[in-house]
Scaffold this motif. Structure first.
Motif, PDB file in Angstrom:
ATOM      1  N   ALA A 155      -1.820  -0.046  10.909  1.00  0.00           N
ATOM      2  CA  ALA A 155      -0.979   0.955  11.580  1.00  0.00           C
ATOM      3  C   ALA A 155       0.351   1.116  10.854  1.00  0.00           C
ATOM      4  O   ALA A 155       0.836   2.243  10.653  1.00  0.00           O
ATOM      5  CB  ALA A 155      -0.751   0.545  13.031  1.00  0.00           C
ATOM      6  N   GLY A 156       0.942   0.001  10.442  1.00  0.00           N
ATOM      7  CA  GLY A 156       2.224   0.053   9.744  1.00  0.00           C
ATOM      8  C   GLY A 156       2.116   0.754   8.406  1.00  0.00           C
ATOM      9  O   GLY A 156       2.935   1.623   8.080  1.00  0.00           O
ATOM     10  N   ALA A 157       1.102   0.399   7.618  1.00  0.00           N
ATOM     11  CA  ALA A 157       0.924   1.021   6.306  1.00  0.00           C
ATOM     12  C   ALA A 157       0.552   2.492   6.437  1.00  0.00           C
ATOM     13  O   ALA A 157       1.054   3.348   5.694  1.00  0.00           O
ATOM     14  CB  ALA A 157      -0.153   0.272   5.522  1.00  0.00           C
ATOM     15  N   GLY A 158      -0.336   2.807   7.384  1.00  0.00           N
ATOM     16  CA  GLY A 158      -0.748   4.189   7.586  1.00  0.00           C
ATOM     17  C   GLY A 158       0.406   5.086   7.990  1.00  0.00           C
ATOM     18  O   GLY A 158       0.562   6.200   7.469  1.00  0.00           O
ATOM     19  N   ASN A 159       1.238   4.608   8.895  1.00  0.00           N
ATOM     20  CA  ASN A 159       2.392   5.393   9.334  1.00  0.00           C
ATOM     21  C   ASN A 159       3.422   5.545   8.229  1.00  0.00           C
ATOM     22  O   ASN A 159       4.135   6.556   8.154  1.00  0.00           O
ATOM     23  CB  ASN A 159       3.043   4.735  10.551  1.00  0.00           C
ATOM     24  CG  ASN A 159       2.191   4.884  11.802  1.00  0.00           C
ATOM     25  OD1 ASN A 159       1.439   5.845  11.924  1.00  0.00           O
ATOM     26  ND2 ASN A 159       2.283   3.933  12.722  1.00  0.00           N
ATOM     27  N   ALA A 160       3.535   4.542   7.357  1.00  0.00           N
ATOM     28  CA  ALA A 160       4.483   4.639   6.242  1.00  0.00           C
ATOM     29  C   ALA A 160       4.038   5.693   5.232  1.00  0.00           C
ATOM     30  O   ALA A 160       4.861   6.389   4.638  1.00  0.00           O
ATOM     31  CB  ALA A 160       4.613   3.278   5.556  1.00  0.00           C
ATOM     32  N   MET A 161       2.735   5.836   5.042  1.00  0.00           N
ATOM     33  CA  MET A 161       2.212   6.829   4.096  1.00  0.00           C
ATOM     34  C   MET A 161       2.118   8.215   4.709  1.00  0.00           C
ATOM     35  O   MET A 161       2.252   9.226   4.017  1.00  0.00           O
ATOM     36  CB  MET A 161       0.830   6.382   3.603  1.00  0.00           C
ATOM     37  CG  MET A 161       0.854   5.161   2.704  1.00  0.00           C
ATOM     38  SD  MET A 161      -0.771   4.723   2.016  1.00  0.00           S
ATOM     39  CE  MET A 161      -1.551   3.941   3.429  1.00  0.00           C
ATOM     40  N   ASP A 162       1.885   8.272   6.012  1.00  0.00           N
ATOM     41  CA  ASP A 162       1.645   9.552   6.691  1.00  0.00           C
ATOM     42  C   ASP A 162       2.235   9.491   8.102  1.00  0.00           C
ATOM     43  O   ASP A 162       1.493   9.372   9.082  1.00  0.00           O
ATOM     44  CB  ASP A 162       0.136   9.807   6.738  1.00  0.00           C
ATOM     45  CG  ASP A 162      -0.221  11.169   7.300  1.00  0.00           C
ATOM     46  OD1 ASP A 162       0.679  12.042   7.359  1.00  0.00           O
ATOM     47  OD2 ASP A 162      -1.393  11.355   7.682  1.00  0.00           O
ATOM     48  N   PRO A 163       3.580   9.582   8.223  1.00  0.00           N
ATOM     49  CA  PRO A 163       4.262   9.370   9.508  1.00  0.00           C
ATOM     50  C   PRO A 163       3.783  10.261  10.644  1.00  0.00           C
ATOM     51  O   PRO A 163       3.723   9.835  11.798  1.00  0.00           O
ATOM     52  CB  PRO A 163       5.735   9.649   9.172  1.00  0.00           C
ATOM     53  CG  PRO A 163       5.831   9.428   7.705  1.00  0.00           C
ATOM     54  CD  PRO A 163       4.524   9.866   7.139  1.00  0.00           C
ATOM     55  N   THR A 164       3.430  11.510  10.350  1.00  0.00           N
ATOM     56  CA  THR A 164       3.024  12.449  11.400  1.00  0.00           C
ATOM     57  C   THR A 164       1.507  12.626  11.474  1.00  0.00           C
ATOM     58  O   THR A 164       1.021  13.415  12.276  1.00  0.00           O
ATOM     59  CB  THR A 164       3.674  13.824  11.159  1.00  0.00           C
ATOM     60  OG1 THR A 164       3.223  14.356   9.899  1.00  0.00           O
ATOM     61  CG2 THR A 164       5.195  13.696  11.121  1.00  0.00           C
ATOM     62  N   TYR A 205       0.807  -1.216   0.000  1.00  0.00           N
ATOM     63  CA  TYR A 205       0.000   0.000   0.000  1.00  0.00           C
ATOM     64  C   TYR A 205       0.852   1.284   0.000  1.00  0.00           C
ATOM     65  O   TYR A 205       0.565   2.206  -0.772  1.00  0.00           O
ATOM     66  CB  TYR A 205      -0.976  -0.012   1.178  1.00  0.00           C
ATOM     67  CG  TYR A 205      -2.237  -0.807   0.909  1.00  0.00           C
ATOM     68  CD1 TYR A 205      -2.180  -2.048   0.279  1.00  0.00           C
ATOM     69  CD2 TYR A 205      -3.492  -0.339   1.282  1.00  0.00           C
ATOM     70  CE1 TYR A 205      -3.322  -2.799   0.025  1.00  0.00           C
ATOM     71  CE2 TYR A 205      -4.646  -1.077   1.038  1.00  0.00           C
ATOM     72  CZ  TYR A 205      -4.545  -2.298   0.411  1.00  0.00           C
ATOM     73  OH  TYR A 205      -5.696  -3.028   0.164  1.00  0.00           O
ATOM     74  N   PRO A 206       1.883   1.392   0.852  1.00  0.00           N
ATOM     75  CA  PRO A 206       2.745   2.586   0.767  1.00  0.00           C
ATOM     76  C   PRO A 206       3.423   2.729  -0.591  1.00  0.00           C
ATOM     77  O   PRO A 206       3.589   3.856  -1.089  1.00  0.00           O
ATOM     78  CB  PRO A 206       3.772   2.346   1.875  1.00  0.00           C
ATOM     79  CG  PRO A 206       3.071   1.465   2.852  1.00  0.00           C
ATOM     80  CD  PRO A 206       2.235   0.551   2.001  1.00  0.00           C
ATOM     81  N   ILE A 207       3.802   1.608  -1.222  1.00  0.00           N
ATOM     82  CA  ILE A 207       4.415   1.659  -2.550  1.00  0.00           C
ATOM     83  C   ILE A 207       3.404   2.185  -3.566  1.00  0.00           C
ATOM     84  O   ILE A 207       3.721   3.046  -4.407  1.00  0.00           O
ATOM     85  CB  ILE A 207       4.919   0.256  -2.970  1.00  0.00           C
ATOM     86  CG1 ILE A 207       6.100  -0.162  -2.094  1.00  0.00           C
ATOM     87  CG2 ILE A 207       5.335   0.247  -4.444  1.00  0.00           C
ATOM     88  CD1 ILE A 207       6.566  -1.583  -2.323  1.00  0.00           C
ATOM     89  N   MET A 208       2.182   1.687  -3.503  1.00  0.00           N
ATOM     90  CA  MET A 208       1.120   2.158  -4.397  1.00  0.00           C
ATOM     91  C   MET A 208       0.860   3.647  -4.186  1.00  0.00           C
ATOM     92  O   MET A 208       0.648   4.403  -5.145  1.00  0.00           O
ATOM     93  CB  MET A 208      -0.166   1.359  -4.151  1.00  0.00           C
ATOM     94  CG  MET A 208      -0.092  -0.107  -4.553  1.00  0.00           C
ATOM     95  SD  MET A 208      -1.507  -1.081  -3.930  1.00  0.00           S
ATOM     96  CE  MET A 208      -2.887  -0.220  -4.681  1.00  0.00           C
ATOM     97  N   TYR A 209       0.880   4.070  -2.928  1.00  0.00           N
ATOM     98  CA  TYR A 209       0.621   5.485  -2.599  1.00  0.00           C
ATOM     99  C   TYR A 209       1.706   6.389  -3.183  1.00  0.00           C
ATOM    100  O   TYR A 209       1.398   7.409  -3.817  1.00  0.00           O
ATOM    101  CB  TYR A 209       0.556   5.636  -1.085  1.00  0.00           C
ATOM    102  CG  TYR A 209       0.294   7.049  -0.610  1.00  0.00           C
ATOM    103  CD1 TYR A 209      -0.965   7.634  -0.744  1.00  0.00           C
ATOM    104  CD2 TYR A 209       1.310   7.805  -0.015  1.00  0.00           C
ATOM    105  CE1 TYR A 209      -1.207   8.931  -0.312  1.00  0.00           C
ATOM    106  CE2 TYR A 209       1.081   9.095   0.423  1.00  0.00           C
ATOM    107  CZ  TYR A 209      -0.182   9.659   0.272  1.00  0.00           C
ATOM    108  OH  TYR A 209      -0.413  10.947   0.699  1.00  0.00           O
ATOM    109  N   ARG A 210       2.959   6.002  -3.001  1.00  0.00           N
ATOM    110  CA  ARG A 210       4.078   6.813  -3.500  1.00  0.00           C
ATOM    111  C   ARG A 210       4.176   6.773  -5.021  1.00  0.00           C
ATOM    112  O   ARG A 210       4.653   7.715  -5.644  1.00  0.00           O
ATOM    113  CB  ARG A 210       5.387   6.332  -2.880  1.00  0.00           C
ATOM    114  CG  ARG A 210       5.471   6.563  -1.375  1.00  0.00           C
ATOM    115  CD  ARG A 210       6.872   6.346  -0.846  1.00  0.00           C
ATOM    116  NE  ARG A 210       6.918   6.534   0.599  1.00  0.00           N
ATOM    117  CZ  ARG A 210       6.850   5.546   1.472  1.00  0.00           C
ATOM    118  NH1 ARG A 210       6.752   4.291   1.040  1.00  0.00           N
ATOM    119  NH2 ARG A 210       6.900   5.783   2.763  1.00  0.00           N
ATOM    120  N   ALA A 211       3.722   5.687  -5.628  1.00  0.00           N
ATOM    121  CA  ALA A 211       3.775   5.566  -7.084  1.00  0.00           C
ATOM    122  C   ALA A 211       2.615   6.291  -7.768  1.00  0.00           C
ATOM    123  O   ALA A 211       2.551   6.339  -8.998  1.00  0.00           O
ATOM    124  CB  ALA A 211       3.769   4.098  -7.483  1.00  0.00           C
ATOM    125  N   GLY A 212       1.713   6.849  -6.978  1.00  0.00           N
ATOM    126  CA  GLY A 212       0.599   7.596  -7.540  1.00  0.00           C
ATOM    127  C   GLY A 212      -0.588   6.745  -7.949  1.00  0.00           C
ATOM    128  O   GLY A 212      -1.528   7.252  -8.581  1.00  0.00           O
TER     129      GLY A 212
END
Length: 358
Positions: A206-215, A174-181
């Protein structure tokens, strides 16, 4: 089980599982294991499975009741205490879109899993347990369904294994998909709801959410977890419906004679809902901003996690490689197909329903 003559042996079985569970907590804190978001529950079942395939035959049979106690009574108490992680306020924070999409995902995944299980000619219990784990909250949902479905321990372990594998993949995907647009078609809230409504474990969300939006500046990490917890809340009504649905199913006894199943009301599911309501009241009375701020909540959560770890470990001790071979690859094929539905179908649901319901 705890009769005067058998009390000591039963306690020996419980203490053996407790020892493994303490080890699971220690191993889960190792940086590499922690980076994979493997909770003590997952580590516990792995330790149990290692034991099942090595020293299990040396276990005194008189200790088995203690292990069974962990897979039943300890498990149900752990599911009830799981309610202290949730409040009704969390539902209100994300609103109607998350509730609707969670409901569709849960119901759709279970029915799709049952249908696919028939097509693949998979054992009904394995298909139902795998579908429930994929639909709601991974290992915790599988554990919650086990007393209702009343299947063998190795089927529970197989279902847990499938949701752990694909949930872990999602946590990185999911974080990869998010960063790849690839998720640009969704708003930030849409990404949060999509993540929370389709990933398997709370830890994975929690892991995926924090990877996409750490703060949590974009409002992804927090709402994603809340959306996931709403899914967890659905465990109780699903178990009640499942109990009535399975009441008429025919089983056979040890001699092969048909035995009609009785309605097994999952009272622990009502306890789960009751604890959520109690926790909501405590949050209101104490003025706590979040669940974590409610007095004693941290200690209760730790105890609950330990109890669930004991249940997972005990289930693992009944799961040998031979039983996995007997089940074959079909349960993993089923879990993969459900995973495709969660990733693809969940995205489409979120893309079109969130704007319409907002």
């Amino acid at each position: 089980m705890f009769s005067r003559g058998n009390r000591g042996n039963t306690l020996h079985g419980i203490l053996l599982i407790a020892l493994f569970s303490f080890s699971a907590f220690y191993i889960a804190e190792i940086p590499f294991v922690k980076s994979l978001s493997f909770s003590p529950l997952i580590v516990g079942i792995i330790l149990g499975m290692i034991y099942a395939n090595s020293l299990r035959n040396r276990l005194p049979e008189t200790w088995v009741p203690g292990i069974k106690f962990c897979t039943k009574q300890v498990l149900r108490a752990g599911i009830v205490l799981y309610g202290f992680r949730l409040t009704l306020t969390q539902v209100a924070e994300v609103g109607l879109p998350a509730v609707v999409i969670d409901t569709i995902v849960v119901a759709g995944t279970i029915f799709l899993g049952i249908w696919l299980g028939r097509l693949l000619k998979i054992d009904k219990d394995t298909a139902l347990m795998t579908s429930t784990g994929s639909a709601i909250c991974g290992a915790a949902a599988v554990l919650g369904a086990e007393p209702v479905v009343k299947c063998e321990g190795h089927k529970t372990a197989i279902a847990v294994s499938t949701v752990v594998i694909f949930g872990t993949i999602s946590m990185f995907l999911y974080p990869i998909m998010y960063r790849a647009g690839l998720l640009d078609g969704l708003s930030d809230m849409g990404v949060a709801i999509y993540t929370g409504s389709t990933l398997h474990e709370v830890a994975h969300v929690a892991g995926a959410g924090n990877a996409m939006d750490p703060t949590d500046a974009l409002g992804i990490a927090g709402p994603a977890t809340i959306t996931k917890m709403i899914r967890v809340m659905m465990l109780a009504p699903v178990l009640v419906i499942m109990s009535f649905a399975l009441a008429g199913r025919k089983r056979v006894d040890a001699e092969g004679r048909p035995v009609k199943s009785k309605i097994a009301i999952p009272w622990f599911a009502f306890g789960f809902i009751g604890i959520i309501c109690l926790n909501s009241l405590l949050q209101y009375l104490t003025g706590a901003e979040t669940v974590k701020d409610i007095p004693l909540n941290g200690a209760i959560e730790y105890i609950d996690t330990f109890m669930l770890t004991m249940a997972m470990t005990a289930l693992g001790t009944d799961t040998s490689i031979d039983k996995f071979k007997q089940a074959g690859a079909k349960p993993f094929v089923l879990a993969f197909l459900l995973y495709i539905w969660l990733v693809g179908g969940g995205y489409l649901l979120t893309k079109y329903l969130v704007p319409a319901l907002a």
